[in-house]
Design an enzyme around this catalytic site. Structure first.
Site, PDB file in Angstrom:
ATOM      1  N   GLU A  66       0.719  -1.167  -0.454  1.00 23.31           N
ATOM      2  CA  GLU A  66      -0.229  -0.237  -0.055  1.00 23.31           C
ATOM      3  C   GLU A  66       0.774   1.347  -0.242  1.00 23.31           C
ATOM      4  OE1 GLU A  66      -0.868  -2.272   2.463  1.00 23.31           O
ATOM      5  OE2 GLU A  66      -2.737  -2.652   1.798  1.00 23.31           O
ATOM      6  N   HIS A  80      -9.253  -3.894  12.787  1.00 23.49           N
ATOM      7  CA  HIS A  80     -10.235  -3.498  11.572  1.00 23.49           C
ATOM      8  C   HIS A  80     -11.686  -2.987  12.024  1.00 23.49           C
ATOM      9  CE1 HIS A  80      -7.984  -5.957   8.849  1.00 23.49           C
ATOM     10  NE2 HIS A  80      -8.948  -7.309   8.709  1.00 23.49           N
TER      11      HIS A  80
HETATM   12  C1  LIG Z   1      -1.861  -4.235   5.237  1.00 24.50           C
HETATM   13  C2  LIG Z   1      -3.528  -5.390   4.517  1.00 24.50           C
HETATM   14  N1  LIG Z   1      -3.638  -4.456   3.830  1.00 24.50           N
HETATM   15  C3  LIG Z   1      -4.922  -5.452   2.768  1.00 24.50           C
HETATM   16  C4  LIG Z   1      -5.182  -6.507   3.944  1.00 24.50           C
HETATM   17  C5  LIG Z   1      -6.738  -6.986   3.463  1.00 24.50           C
HETATM   18  N2  LIG Z   1      -6.162  -8.851   3.399  1.00 24.50           N
HETATM   19  C6  LIG Z   1      -6.228  -8.795   4.577  1.00 24.50           C
HETATM   20  S1  LIG Z   1      -6.335 -10.859   4.524  1.00 24.50           S
HETATM   21  C7  LIG Z   1      -5.910 -10.360   2.501  1.00 24.50           C
HETATM   22  C8  LIG Z   1      -5.210 -11.527   2.070  1.00 24.50           C
HETATM   23  C9  LIG Z   1      -3.770 -11.711   2.714  1.00 24.50           C
HETATM   24  O1  LIG Z   1      -3.150 -12.893   1.737  1.00 24.50           O
HETATM   25  P1  LIG Z   1      -1.910 -13.857   1.814  1.00 24.50           P
HETATM   26  O2  LIG Z   1      -1.205 -12.790   2.725  1.00 24.50           O
HETATM   27  O3  LIG Z   1      -1.205 -14.584   0.577  1.00 24.50           O
HETATM   28  O4  LIG Z   1      -2.659 -14.398   3.285  1.00 24.50           O
HETATM   29  P2  LIG Z   1      -3.695 -15.828   3.224  1.00 24.50           P
HETATM   30  O5  LIG Z   1      -5.028 -14.874   4.145  1.00 24.50           O
HETATM   31  O6  LIG Z   1      -3.572 -16.021   2.004  1.00 24.50           O
HETATM   32  O7  LIG Z   1      -3.699 -16.241   4.711  1.00 24.50           O
HETATM   33  C10 LIG Z   1      -5.949  -9.100   3.362  1.00 24.50           C
HETATM   34  C11 LIG Z   1      -5.156  -8.218   1.392  1.00 24.50           C
HETATM   35  C12 LIG Z   1      -5.163  -6.321   5.285  1.00 24.50           C
HETATM   36  N3  LIG Z   1      -5.242  -6.954   6.295  1.00 24.50           N
HETATM   37  N4  LIG Z   1      -3.445  -5.984   5.292  1.00 24.50           N
END
Ligand SMILES: Cc1ncc(C[n+]2csc(CCOP(=O)(O)OP(=O)(O)O)c2C)c(N)n1
Lengths: 356, 308
Positions: free
Chosen positions: A66, A135
């Site tokens: 971001e 959140h």
């Molecule tokens: C800094 C940030 N940006 C966006 C989000 C929204 N978000 C929550 S989980 C997620 C996906 C995370 O993917 P990954 O790190 O691959 O973990 P997974 O959920 O696949 O275990 C996103 C985009 C967040 N929580 N934090």
């Protein structure tokens, strides 16, 4: 604001979706980027219409980077585009504070006004269903504190569309903060494009006894409170700030001149918050009109607990505003925070289930 | 342990529609081997840091099942007294140092623990667990650089399940090579079949040894897959961002079934032993649910506790 009876009703989220589509139709420099803006859920549905209409070239997802991409947005804005960046939670803006505060807010100023940063950043406040400390934050005060950023918080579907179109059309960086709990609220939204000017508040309900200043979800709570107060014979004037920066001082001052009393309700924390700013401005400018101390209705001084029992206790609502009003009009003692169990549940609060 | 995690999460999925568990649950059904393989290589006094998808990590590190389920139900007996919920499990007693819902938010914290261990001169190890999405944050790269600079006893464990919410890795990263990202900083990396618990254990064991010998950080990329949706209990292939066929292919590579088969074929245990274990696990899960449901909510005056 006079709305025609025949005007179509739409949800807050639909109003946002429509504003994006219309902005992109009117101006090919506008594009949308953000995590998941092009996925099947499209940031709670808000970017779905724009993606369907314009595709991945102008509505695209970004890596989970971001801060960097915010800087990319600033550069794109400096180079003739009008980016819109979307965050599913306003917490993620904290990762971008460097680009927002050190760069977006100051670039134009540092260049002696020779450059502009027409950059709109949408971010959503989460609440309820165990969103938890990270959140559910309501961070508008951080942005209001920074000169060079405009901060907008629409409370109605009509404003969501009109203020978003105005933000996209504005040459300054605008932080556009939406409330997830408003997404399903319905109101009149004209189909054509229109703008609601930045920096202009609105009187949502007229009253002579007390001024209640609010924004975003707290406008709904304040309106509900004004109903509760009616039975006590108290007529509250409810002001919706709509834009927190610039702030519509005159509207607030005029109302306080009339009512002599002020309660400020905000979705954020009390300390150094938006309510503190509004209170300070009123105290500095129309102190002579005040017949009672000012009251603030804000979040208690703690992060948001996740568990539902404490979460209910945590969020102030209509009853808290009503209690504060009763105090300033001399009909009540020091306001106690009413127990959550004693609070009425507003319609937007019902039927909300997980996962968020 | 893998089975305990699986059955717990399946139970959570089953109970979630009752709407009593009011928090966003991110299940890692299908990904159990990486959590268990990594944690099995750690000592009790080593620490881990986790993400929104932290149930498996907590349990694998020795967390208390009853307190975890109670936490999901927002009860005072929860491991965070109900204030953290599903995304913020923490329990310092077992080395679960906490979980951030901000993607990559806890990676630097793990490096910080490693810094503390190294400054104090002990041989404890810190682990940062994160997803493929986490590897996109600048802080991940910055942490690789810093941890390498200071030769810190930290292991970066990326559970690459190919998706971040509903977006495939190919739409987010120009190269699918997370395990190589440490190379410019001198941090060795390995890609592992994240569904093979022994392979994960083996790789983690070596990384732990490196840490204990003072040789610095390592990066492990565990290739795996989450069966359910990003959040909540449903399978979400009907959303259209991934196919049912893809899901089924990964389900055939179930880390638990594969491991069970290898145990049986090696003669280590019989199918009836496994059935017995399964029964015991289910009873344990049921007890935890009963405990959680019947335990009290936090007192209202806890709201402002622990702020300062
Ligand atoms: C800094 C940030 N940006 C966006 C989000 C929204 N978000 C929550 S989980 C997620 C996906 C995370 O993917 P990954 O790190 O691959 O973990 P997974 O959920 O696949 O275990 C996103 C985009 C967040 N929580 N934090």
């Amino acid at each position: 604001m006079k709305e025609n009876q025949a005007i179509r009703q739409a949800k807050y989220v639909e109003a946002i979706g429509e504003a994006l589509v219309q902005a992109m139709e009117c101006d090919e420099r506008v594009f949308v980027m953000g995590i998941g803006v092009d996925d099947p859920t499209g940031v709670f549905g808000s970017t779905r219409p724009a993606f369907k209409r314009f595709g991945k070239k102008r509505v695209f997802t970004i890596p989970l980077s971001e801060n960097a991409i915010t800087g990319v947005g600033i550069g794109a804005a400096l180079s003739g585009l009008r980016p819109i960046m979307v965050h599913a939670r306003n917490d993620f803006l904290l990762l971008t504070m460097d680009q927002l505060v050190n760069h977006a807010a100051k670039w134009s100023y540092m260049a002696g006004g020779r450059m502009k940063v027409p950059f709109t950043i949408r971010a959503i406040i989460g609440r309820g269903w165990g969103q938890g400390p990270q959140h559910s934050q309501s961070l508008q005060a951080l942005f209001v504190h920074t000169p060079g950023l405009k901060v907008v918080m629409p409370a109605t579907p009509y404003d969501a569309k009109g203020l978003l179109l105005a933000s996209i059309g504005d040459d300054c960086p605008v932080i556009f903060i939406e409330h997830r709990r408003l997404y399903d609220t319905v109101g009149p939204v004209p189909e054509e494009t229109y703008t609601v000017p930045l920096g202009k508040g609105a009187v949502r309900r007229e009253g002579r006894d007390v001024t209640v200043v609010a924004s975003s979800l707290m406008v709904l709570e304040a309106l509900q409170a004004s109903q509760l107060l009616q039975s006590d014979g108290i007529a509250a004037e409810v002001i919706d700030l709509r834009t927190l920066s610039p702030l519509d001082d005159e509207l607030v001052f005029d109302s306080v001149r009339k009512t002599g009393r002020l309660v400020v309700a905000d979705t954020g924390w009390e300390t150094c918050g938006v309510a503190a700013e509004v209170s300070a401005r009123v105290a500095s400018n129309v102190f002579g009109s005040l017949k009672a101390p000012i009251r603030r209705v804000c979040l208690p001084n703690s992060p948001t607990p996740t568990c539902p029992s404490l979460e209910k206790e945590f969020y102030p609502g209509a009853e808290d505003i009503a209690a504060a009003v009763r105090t300033v009009v001399g009909r009540g003692k020091e306001p106690m925070r009413p127990r959550a169990s004693a609070r009425t549940q507003e319609s937007w609060d019902k039927g909300f289930t997980g996962p968020f | 342990m893998m089975l305990l995690i699986r059955r717990t999460e399946e139970k959570i999925g089953e109970l979630y529609p009752e709407q009593e568990m009011k928090c966003a649950v991110h299940l890692s059904i299908g990904e159990e081997a990486s959590a268990v393989g990594v944690c099995a290589a750690l000592r009790g006094d080593d620490v881990i840091y986790s993400t929104h998808r932290c149930h498996a990590h907590y349990l694998a590190k020795g967390g208390n099942l009853k307190r975890m389920v109670a936490e999901l139900y927002g009860k005072a007996a929860g491991c965070c007294r109900g204030k953290g919920g599903s995304m913020h499990l923490a329990d310092p007693e077992v080395g679960m140092m906490g979980s951030s819902a901000i993607v990559a938010g806890s990676i630097p914290l793990a490096v910080g623990s490693a810094l503390a261990f190294s400054m104090k001169g002990n041989d404890r190890v810190a682990v940062a667990l994160f997803g493929d999405g986490g590897a996109e944050q600048g802080s991940f790269t910055e942490c690789l650089s810093f941890a390498s600079l200071k030769s810190l006893p930290v292991i970066f464990v990326c559970e690459n399940n190919l998706y971040a919410t509903h977006t495939h890795i190919s739409a987010r990263q120009s190269k699918d090579n997370i395990h190589q990202r440490g190379e410019p900083y001198g941090v060795p990396g390995t890609q592992i079949d994240g569904n093979d618990v022994l392979a994960v254990y083996e790789a983690a064991f070596q990384a732990v040894e490196r840490c204990r010998l003072g040789k610095g950080p390592s990066l492990l990329e565990c290739r795996t897959y989450r069966w359910r949706g990003h959040v909540g209990p449903d399978y979400d292939y009907d959303l259209g961002y991934r196919s049912k066929q893809e899901l089924e292919e990964w389900m055939r590579r179930c880390p638990i079934l594969t491991y069970e088969r290898s145990l049986v074929s090696a003669g280590i245990c019989s199918q009836s032993d496994l059935d017995l274990i399964r029964e015991e696990v289910d009873e344990e899960v049921a007890r935890a649910v009963t405990f959680a449901k019947s335990s009290p909510e936090p007192e209202m005056d806890e709201l402002l506790q622990d702020v300062y």
